[in-house]
Write a protein that holds these residues in place. Sequence first.
Motif, PDB file in Angstrom:
ATOM      1  N   MET A   1       0.825  -1.437   0.021  1.00  0.00           N
ATOM      2  CA  MET A   1       0.095  -0.139  -0.210  1.00  0.00           C
ATOM      3  C   MET A   1       0.965   1.306   0.066  1.00  0.00           C
ATOM      4  O   MET A   1       0.426   2.325  -0.455  1.00  0.00           O
ATOM      5  CB  MET A   1      -1.032   0.032   1.186  1.00  0.00           C
ATOM      6  N   ASN A   2       2.170   1.214   0.541  1.00  0.00           N
ATOM      7  CA  ASN A   2       3.057   2.465   0.424  1.00  0.00           C
ATOM      8  C   ASN A   2       3.893   2.231  -0.736  1.00  0.00           C
ATOM      9  O   ASN A   2       4.923   3.038  -0.804  1.00  0.00           O
ATOM     10  CB  ASN A   2       3.617   2.157   1.816  1.00  0.00           C
ATOM     11  N   SER A   3       3.846   1.256  -1.564  1.00  0.00           N
ATOM     12  CA  SER A   3       4.752   1.205  -2.832  1.00  0.00           C
ATOM     13  C   SER A   3       4.639   2.096  -3.887  1.00  0.00           C
ATOM     14  O   SER A   3       3.611   2.766  -4.064  1.00  0.00           O
ATOM     15  CB  SER A   3       4.873  -0.357  -3.030  1.00  0.00           C
TER      16      SER A   3
ATOM     17  N   LYS B   1       1.087   3.471  -6.221  1.00  0.00           N
ATOM     18  CA  LYS B   1       0.895   4.909  -6.909  1.00  0.00           C
ATOM     19  C   LYS B   1       0.447   4.396  -8.428  1.00  0.00           C
ATOM     20  O   LYS B   1      -0.239   5.201  -8.855  1.00  0.00           O
ATOM     21  CB  LYS B   1       2.013   5.469  -6.538  1.00  0.00           C
ATOM     22  N   GLN B   2       1.084   3.654  -9.026  1.00  0.00           N
ATOM     23  CA  GLN B   2       0.613   3.332 -10.530  1.00  0.00           C
ATOM     24  C   GLN B   2      -0.629   2.764 -10.499  1.00  0.00           C
ATOM     25  O   GLN B   2      -1.482   3.196 -11.421  1.00  0.00           O
ATOM     26  CB  GLN B   2       1.817   2.252 -11.014  1.00  0.00           C
ATOM     27  N   LEU B   3      -0.941   1.953  -9.756  1.00  0.00           N
ATOM     28  CA  LEU B   3      -2.390   1.592  -9.640  1.00  0.00           C
ATOM     29  C   LEU B   3      -3.396   2.754  -9.067  1.00  0.00           C
ATOM     30  O   LEU B   3      -4.660   2.894  -9.830  1.00  0.00           O
ATOM     31  CB  LEU B   3      -2.640   0.563  -8.531  1.00  0.00           C
ATOM     32  N   ASP B   4      -2.904   3.692  -8.385  1.00  0.00           N
ATOM     33  CA  ASP B   4      -3.846   4.872  -7.949  1.00  0.00           C
ATOM     34  C   ASP B   4      -3.949   5.446  -9.147  1.00  0.00           C
ATOM     35  O   ASP B   4      -4.868   6.254  -9.374  1.00  0.00           O
ATOM     36  CB  ASP B   4      -3.060   5.791  -7.012  1.00  0.00           C
ATOM     37  N   ASN B   5      -2.887   5.936 -10.193  1.00  0.00           N
ATOM     38  CA  ASN B   5      -3.269   6.854 -11.168  1.00  0.00           C
ATOM     39  C   ASN B   5      -3.341   5.914 -12.436  1.00  0.00           C
ATOM     40  O   ASN B   5      -3.357   6.580 -13.489  1.00  0.00           O
ATOM     41  CB  ASN B   5      -1.879   7.801 -11.462  1.00  0.00           C
ATOM     42  N   MET B   6      -3.847   4.703 -12.373  1.00  0.00           N
ATOM     43  CA  MET B   6      -4.200   3.762 -13.619  1.00  0.00           C
ATOM     44  C   MET B   6      -3.198   3.680 -14.499  1.00  0.00           C
ATOM     45  O   MET B   6      -3.249   3.036 -15.549  1.00  0.00           O
ATOM     46  CB  MET B   6      -5.550   4.238 -14.171  1.00  0.00           C
TER      47      MET B   6
END
Length: 163
Positions: free
Chosen positions: A38-40, A44-49
């Motif tokens: 969750m902190n990786s 972040k790449q999943l967060d911004n798709m």
Amino acid sequence: MRKIDKDGLLLCDMQGKVFELSVTAQDNSSEIFIRRFMNSEVAKQLDNMAVLQSNIQAADILSLIDEEYGKSNYGSVKYTPNELYWIGYLYRYFAYTYDKTSVQVYKIVKPKELRGLFLPYHTMDPSQAIDRILEAKGLANDSVDEEKRQFQIFKRIREKKLR
């Protein structure tokens, strides 16, 4: 709040599969894995798709986590594959629909708490499960929407003062 769509469902499934695979592919405890994930940078790449533009698989994501943090055998408590899939799926669903980062979602609800909710909530629609979790924490949709509304009012007042 954003409606779940095809891209969101793909991301949820991908994250669920990564979490599920971590049971056999990672030597550390499930909670340590989840915290690292969750902190990786991958989260972040999943967060911004951005991950949707690649051909990355669950095993590749686990390799990236190991590269970022190094291999670890800390902790021994492993969740079941079903629990981990649900937790991973729910975290991504929450982040996607509420437009929050993985870190923000992780701070709201920890893996141990989600594991405790697995049996009563895993058959619910993810949006209902998230609503109940937020309601139990006093962060129901109404309070999130209220915060946004108050922030918009604050911005308008500030803009008028600056003119």
